[in-house]
Design a protein around this motif. Structure first.
Motif, PDB file in Angstrom:
ATOM      1  N   VAL A  37      48.361  41.157  41.652  1.00 14.29           N
ATOM      2  CA  VAL A  37      49.252  40.974  40.755  1.00 14.29           C
ATOM      3  C   VAL A  37      50.756  40.864  41.727  1.00 14.29           C
ATOM      4  CG1 VAL A  37      50.850  42.094  38.578  1.00 14.29           C
ATOM      5  CG2 VAL A  37      48.012  41.751  39.403  1.00 14.29           C
ATOM      6  N   LEU A  38      51.292  39.244  41.148  1.00 15.46           N
ATOM      7  CA  LEU A  38      52.878  39.363  41.423  1.00 15.46           C
ATOM      8  C   LEU A  38      53.675  39.447  40.466  1.00 15.46           C
ATOM      9  CD1 LEU A  38      51.027  37.496  43.444  1.00 15.46           C
ATOM     10  CD2 LEU A  38      53.128  37.988  44.846  1.00 15.46           C
ATOM     11  N   ALA A  72      58.792  40.307  31.278  1.00 11.87           N
ATOM     12  CA  ALA A  72      58.809  41.395  31.814  1.00 11.87           C
ATOM     13  C   ALA A  72      57.120  41.528  32.168  1.00 11.87           C
ATOM     14  CB  ALA A  72      59.346  42.893  30.950  1.00 11.87           C
ATOM     15  N   SER A  73      56.385  40.896  31.112  1.00  7.15           N
ATOM     16  CA  SER A  73      54.949  41.234  31.108  1.00  7.15           C
ATOM     17  C   SER A  73      54.104  40.036  31.786  1.00  7.15           C
ATOM     18  CB  SER A  73      54.267  40.903  29.457  1.00  7.15           C
ATOM     19  OG  SER A  73      55.206  39.747  28.635  1.00  7.15           O
ATOM     20  N   TYR A  74      54.836  39.145  32.694  1.00  6.30           N
ATOM     21  CA  TYR A  74      54.247  38.063  33.137  1.00  6.30           C
ATOM     22  C   TYR A  74      52.883  38.627  34.674  1.00  6.30           C
ATOM     23  CZ  TYR A  74      53.810  32.751  35.045  1.00  6.30           C
ATOM     24  OH  TYR A  74      53.064  31.740  34.766  1.00  6.30           O
ATOM     25  N   ARG A  75      52.243  38.346  34.497  1.00  3.23           N
ATOM     26  CA  ARG A  75      51.448  38.456  35.819  1.00  3.23           C
ATOM     27  C   ARG A  75      50.888  37.342  36.177  1.00  3.23           C
ATOM     28  NH1 ARG A  75      46.588  41.871  33.572  1.00  3.23           N
ATOM     29  NH2 ARG A  75      46.632  43.098  35.086  1.00  3.23           N
ATOM     30  N   THR A  76      51.650  37.184  37.417  1.00  7.22           N
ATOM     31  CA  THR A  76      50.502  35.822  37.944  1.00  7.22           C
ATOM     32  C   THR A  76      50.047  36.784  39.235  1.00  7.22           C
ATOM     33  OG1 THR A  76      51.370  33.727  39.421  1.00  7.22           O
ATOM     34  CG2 THR A  76      52.817  35.230  40.718  1.00  7.22           C
ATOM     35  N   PHE A  77      48.837  35.782  40.226  1.00 12.54           N
ATOM     36  CA  PHE A  77      48.101  36.511  40.917  1.00 12.54           C
ATOM     37  C   PHE A  77      47.745  35.777  41.998  1.00 12.54           C
ATOM     38  CE2 PHE A  77      46.152  34.828  37.083  1.00 12.54           C
ATOM     39  CZ  PHE A  77      44.977  34.065  37.750  1.00 12.54           C
ATOM     40  N   PHE A  78      46.949  35.779  42.831  1.00  9.61           N
ATOM     41  CA  PHE A  78      46.766  35.306  44.577  1.00  9.61           C
ATOM     42  C   PHE A  78      46.085  35.855  45.145  1.00  9.61           C
ATOM     43  CE2 PHE A  78      50.647  32.498  43.046  1.00  9.61           C
ATOM     44  CZ  PHE A  78      50.189  31.615  43.023  1.00  9.61           C
ATOM     45  N   TYR A  79      45.581  35.403  45.773  1.00  7.77           N
ATOM     46  CA  TYR A  79      44.754  36.309  47.328  1.00  7.77           C
ATOM     47  C   TYR A  79      45.356  37.183  47.998  1.00  7.77           C
ATOM     48  CZ  TYR A  79      40.108  33.908  44.734  1.00  7.77           C
ATOM     49  OH  TYR A  79      39.647  33.787  44.010  1.00  7.77           O
ATOM     50  N   VAL A 109      61.710  35.231  44.325  1.00 11.32           N
ATOM     51  CA  VAL A 109      60.449  35.345  44.980  1.00 11.32           C
ATOM     52  C   VAL A 109      59.770  36.300  44.007  1.00 11.32           C
ATOM     53  CG1 VAL A 109      61.011  34.803  47.311  1.00 11.32           C
ATOM     54  CG2 VAL A 109      61.175  36.622  46.063  1.00 11.32           C
ATOM     55  N   TRP A 110      57.971  35.703  44.372  1.00 13.86           N
ATOM     56  CA  TRP A 110      57.570  36.541  43.576  1.00 13.86           C
ATOM     57  C   TRP A 110      57.419  37.697  44.232  1.00 13.86           C
ATOM     58  CZ3 TRP A 110      55.492  36.147  38.886  1.00 13.86           C
ATOM     59  CH2 TRP A 110      55.499  34.689  37.909  1.00 13.86           C
ATOM     60  N   GLN A 111      57.275  38.726  43.619  1.00 10.09           N
ATOM     61  CA  GLN A 111      56.836  40.270  44.020  1.00 10.09           C
ATOM     62  C   GLN A 111      55.514  40.614  43.913  1.00 10.09           C
ATOM     63  OE1 GLN A 111      60.916  42.759  42.722  1.00 10.09           O
ATOM     64  NE2 GLN A 111      61.014  39.944  42.203  1.00 10.09           N
ATOM     65  N   TRP A 112      55.450  40.795  45.599  1.00 12.40           N
ATOM     66  CA  TRP A 112      53.792  41.564  45.257  1.00 12.40           C
ATOM     67  C   TRP A 112      53.568  42.642  44.783  1.00 12.40           C
ATOM     68  CZ3 TRP A 112      49.621  39.023  46.971  1.00 12.40           C
ATOM     69  CH2 TRP A 112      49.949  37.463  47.384  1.00 12.40           C
ATOM     70  N   THR A 113      52.639  42.958  43.950  1.00 11.47           N
ATOM     71  CA  THR A 113      52.548  44.516  43.955  1.00 11.47           C
ATOM     72  C   THR A 113      50.976  45.375  44.037  1.00 11.47           C
ATOM     73  OG1 THR A 113      51.394  44.169  41.791  1.00 11.47           O
ATOM     74  CG2 THR A 113      53.705  44.593  41.474  1.00 11.47           C
ATOM     75  N   SER A 114      51.111  46.377  44.557  1.00  3.41           N
ATOM     76  CA  SER A 114      50.389  46.838  45.141  1.00  3.41           C
ATOM     77  C   SER A 114      48.614  47.094  43.984  1.00  3.41           C
ATOM     78  CB  SER A 114      50.451  48.360  45.024  1.00  3.41           C
ATOM     79  OG  SER A 114      50.598  49.583  44.536  1.00  3.41           O
ATOM     80  N   SER A 115      49.441  45.987  42.915  1.00  2.96           N
ATOM     81  CA  SER A 115      48.112  46.487  41.322  1.00  2.96           C
ATOM     82  C   SER A 115      47.666  45.033  41.934  1.00  2.96           C
ATOM     83  CB  SER A 115      48.250  46.147  40.591  1.00  2.96           C
ATOM     84  OG  SER A 115      49.419  47.544  39.946  1.00  2.96           O
TER      85      SER A 115
END
Length: 421
Positions: free
Chosen positions: A383-384, A398-405, A349-355
């Protein structure tokens, strides 16, 4: 590297043309189980029909490589530029996103013919060394086009899952296997010293523009859970009033939860005194030890607060991931269901971050329409990290940033806890 279905993963240093062939073939393989009716489904504005994904990824190669740099190239149909542009304003007008499911024409055979037309033109241009691009620019654009298509491979199957979920027959995309029953593992923690670290892509291999520039970040000592939060832990949150205790929720998150009447992850329901979920293999009993999936940022944040912890920052996640080996289940393997059998940071799973998804210091988008790829989305999204069971393995870094609302749930979205030491 050997994949779970026995195929061998090509090296990351494979040529751009080889990557092109394998990526294009993978998209067709993903679409192979679908009927023509399936190929036109669009369940909501956030999602797109499989047929559109196949055409849009083709348009990308045509618009950014063939048209501007291959002398004599003639599009198969000039109207496709309108139909299959997504959000590239500088590339011209676009068909309304929410109405992609109304495009019964071009037909599926027409889209497949369009793909073949573009592929043949690109191969011919490579064979004749006919592209008017300097240095390594052609390889860079082909590689970008392939990674763009990999992102749409992930979207194709998750968008399809959402569409299938509205069908009372609950159809399976892949033939269901035996129900998986996992041993519940005791959660553990890894401790990290923090300090002055660097994050962002290091310049080796492919990366999207938003992954750089590499820069320094100060981290206080922290700890990170050694696995994602599980379904069993999420049920405990639900049974303890997690969806009814307003003190656990951000104000905006509570309003969204109330408006949408959330009381469980997306695709869950109660049946015969047990929780069930809808997956790409059809209806399945909820596996208590598997990672929870299809939860929003708001839900993840509320769970973390209930558990007495927090979500990691993306810098904390990346610092921990930089020294770990990629493992997990990925789109290449054909698993396409979260399994969560081994501790690790990658896959499932993608993991939500607080960023928040914002530019790194010194970020500058590329010139032209290609610069609209990521920079224009750097507002109001989170960012996830880590990739999911639907993420192509080539995109794991390690640097891959995905993002969702923060309200979105239809992707393979989960969470991992963090805390201060």
């Amino acid at each position: 590297m050997t994949l779970l279905d026995g195929r061998t993963e090509p090296s990351r240093e494979a040529s751009a043309s080889d990557l092109f062939e394998k990526t294009r073939a993978q998209s067709l393989a993903l679409a192979a189980p679908l009927s023509d009716e399936d190929m036109g489904l669009q369940s909501m504005e956030d999602a797109s029909p499989p047929k559109w994904h196949l055409a849009h990824t083709t348009w990308f190669f045509e618009e950014f490589i063939l048209k501007p740099s291959l002398p004599g190239y003639r599009p198969r149909d000039d109207r496709f530029a309108l139909l299959f542009n997504s959000y590239y304003v500088q590339a011209g007008p676009r068909h309304t996103r929410s109405r992609r499911g109304l495009l019964s024409r071009p037909s599926v055979p027409d889209v497949l013919s369009y793909r073949a037309h573009v592929e043949d033109a690109l191969r011919d241009g490579l064979d004749r060394d006919a592209f008017e691009l300097e240095g390594d620019r052609l390889d860079e654009l082909i590689t970008l086009g392939c990674h763009h298509e990999m992102q749409h491979q992930e979207l194709l199957v998750t968008d399809l899952l959402n569409a299938f979920s509205y069908n009372p027959l609950l159809p399976a995309y892949r033939a269901p296997g035996p129900a998986q029953v996992s041993a519940v593992s005791t959660p553990g923690w890894t401790c990290h010293d923090g300090g002055l670290i660097e994050i962002g892509h290091d310049g080796t291999g492919f990366a999207y523009d938003c992954e750089g520039p590499r820069h320094k970040v100060w981290l206080e000592p922290y700890r990170l859970a050694d696995r994602p939060v599980t379904n069993g832990e999420w049920i405990a949150f639900m049974e303890d009033g997690g969806y009814t205790d307003q003190t656990l929720w951000l104000m905006e998150g509570w309003a969204v939860k109330e408006q949408n009447r959330w009381d469980s992850p997306l695709y869950w329901w109660r049946q015969d005194d047990a929780w069930w979920t809808f997956t790409l293999q059809g209806p399945r009993p909820v596996d208590l030890a598997a990672p929870v999936v299809h939860v929003s940022y708001y839900e993840a944040d509320a769970f973390a607060r209930w558990a007495g912890h927090r979500l990691p920052t993306e810098a904390e996640w990346e610092a921990a991931a930089a020294a770990t080996r990629i493992q997990g289940n990925f789109l290449d393997s054909g698993a396409l269901v979260p399994v969560g059998r081994r501790p690790g940071l990658w896959g499932d799973v993608w993991q939500w971050t607080s960023s928040a998804f914002s530019p790194y210091p010194g970020f500058t988008p590329p010139e032209g329409a290609i610069g609209e790829y990521n920079g224009k989305f750097m507002v109001n999204q989170m960012v996830l990290r880590g990739g999911s069971c639907a993420t192509p393995q080539r995109q794991m870094r390690a640097s891959y940033r995905t993002f969702f609302y923060p309200h979105q749930r239809w992707q393979m979205l989960g969470l991992r806890l963090a805390g201060d030491q």
